[in-house]
Design an enzyme around this catalytic site. Structure first.
Site, PDB file in Angstrom:
ATOM      1  CG  ASP A  51      18.627 -10.259  -4.129  1.00 26.09           C
ATOM      2  OD1 ASP A  51      19.231 -10.021  -3.074  1.00 26.09           O
ATOM      3  OD2 ASP A  51      17.735 -11.121  -4.217  1.00 26.09           O
TER       4      ASP A  51
ATOM      5  CG  ASP B  90      20.266 -12.627   2.857  1.00 25.51           C
ATOM      6  OD1 ASP B  90      19.888 -12.597   4.037  1.00 25.51           O
ATOM      7  OD2 ASP B  90      20.242 -13.652   2.179  1.00 25.51           O
TER       8      ASP B  90
HETATM    9  N1  GLY Z   1      20.658 -13.957  -0.478  1.00 21.31           N
HETATM   10  C1  GLY Z   1      20.211 -15.304  -0.471  1.00 21.31           C
HETATM   11  C2  GLY Z   1      21.164 -16.241   0.150  1.00 21.31           C
HETATM   12  O1  GLY Z   1      22.139 -15.867   0.748  1.00 21.31           O
HETATM   13  O2  GLY Z   1      20.915 -17.421   0.037  1.00 21.31           O
END
Ligand code: GLY
Length: 397
Positions: free
Chosen positions: A117, A175
């Protein structure tokens, strides 16, 4: 006389021209920006930048206390990012100063390799800092963060690993498409193709394996060491075969952003197809905020996810820019505008000094884990603000 008359007309036109920006800005928009500014200042007043956990993420129910997280949380960049974006929307220098302080609190993340992330964390904070009020160290911090992200790329598998936890062999979540922005940026910045090649490999293989016939995406696809698919399913959605709303939004935004850097037709096509799915599955006529999962069993009682709506609005406004078909572009613009109007209504936009300082209400973090259901989320606020900015740029006010 003629000359005097011309001067009056000229003066009138000048006045119209100079004040045009204010006249053209719709009331709902002005109200949203005004409240966002107020809420960010309110949030700052409740937040200690020197605390270990200094980044507001959501609220803790039932009393509504702010849940603060530390720098390694995946959402840590969104609060500094929101401060930068409200600064950009308003010119309020206090917000820029605070944005810089919270951005610098993420400095160590340039070396963080334990999650995928860092793209979110660094693009929202340092990325906006670089764009709006750069300081000399910012570029190196971002390049180092991109290098850290590359350590999670396995060339045999051809993808960046998302999580180190869980029972999957090599999980990759939709994501993760969002984090590629950091790599594309770094590639342009350093002229090192390695960043670009990793990002493209990841985007290509995700395109191959994450999507179903109807162009909805799985949340988690896991891989075997030889690069073959181990499993396809969900973590935060309703079921393995359902369309988790935020996942669809990440895919739309991710592939639109990938097209920005690569101009690859495949990426543009998939973005159009995801957009088509989202727009054909709105909750009802004149209701543009999706339920947390498009296949949630208790629709229409299911909770909404304002974060998915905000990400979608921002992505559609960018996608419109790459859409040669003017009618389709207008459709995206209109849909994004409708989302923004709905999020700016009392149903979603918090009143001043409420919602613990967050801007939007009614998002969902992870319903299957009973975490963050019908709460504000810092990333809903971030993408709402980004969409407001993109909307302003498109409209020219
Ligand atoms: N990237 C984690 C979410 O969207 O909850």
């Amino acid at each position: 006389m003629q000359c005097f008359f011309n001067k009056i007309i000229c003066g009138f036109l000048m006045l119209l021209f100079c004040s045009g920006a204010t006249i053209a800005m719709p009331r709902w928009y002005r109200n949203a920006v005004h409240k966002a500014e107020h809420q960010m200042l309110y949030m700052i007043s409740q937040t200690d930048v020197n605390a270990r956990r200094c980044f507001p993420r959501t609220i803790i129910k039932p009393d509504g206390r702010i849940q603060f997280v530390n720098d390694t949380d995946w959402t840590s960049g969104f609060f500094p990012g929101s401060l930068w974006l409200v600064y950009e929307l308003t010119g309020n220098e206090t917000l820029a100063k605070e944005a810089r302080k919270f951005t610098n609190r993420l400095n160590e993340i340039q070396y963080y390799t334990k999650n995928h992330d860092v793209g979110f964390m660094m693009c929202c904070s340092y990325g906006n800092a670089l764009r709006l009020k750069p300081e000399s160290a910012d570029t190196l911090v971002m390049v180092n963060a991109a290098k850290s992200l590359c350590t999670r790329f396995n060339p045999e598998i051809g993808l960046i690993r998302s999580w180190d936890s869980g029972s999957w062999n090599y999980p990759v979540i939709i994501d993760n498409m969002m984090n590629l922005e950091l790599l594309f940026w770094a590639s342009r910045q350093t002229l090192n193709d390695n960043f670009y090649n990793i990002a493209v490999a990841h985007a290509d293989k995700t395109l191959e394996n994450h999507f179903r016939e109807n162009m909805t995406s799985y949340h988690v696809v896991s891989y075997l060491p030889n690069g073959e698919v181990e499993s396809k399913g969900t973590h935060q959605g309703y079921s393995d075969e359902s369309a988790w709303a935020r996942g669809q939004a990440w895919g739309l935004y991710g592939y639109t952003m990938c097209y920005r850097f690569t101009e690859k037709a495949d990426y543009l096509n998939v973005a159009h197809e995801i957009a088509q799915y989202i727009m054909s599955n709105l909750p009802s006529n004149k209701d543009y905020v999706p339920y947390w999962d498009y296949n949630a069993p208790d629709i229409p009682q299911a909770p909404r996810d304002a974060s998915a709506a905000a990400i979608t609005a921002s992505a559609l406004l960018e996608l419109c820019e790459y859409t040669a078909d003017k009618k389709l572009c207008d459709k995206y613009k209109k849909y994004a505008e409708n989302i923004l109007k709905q999020l700016s209504s009392n149903d979603y936009l918090a009143e001043k000094d409420t919602n613990s300082g967050f801007i939007l209400k009614h998002s969902v973090g992870s319903l299957p884990h009973k975490i963050e259901i019908d709460v504000p989320l810092n990333y809903a606020d971030y993408y709402f603000l980004e969409a407001l900015l993109r909307y302003r740029q498109l409209k020219g006010f």
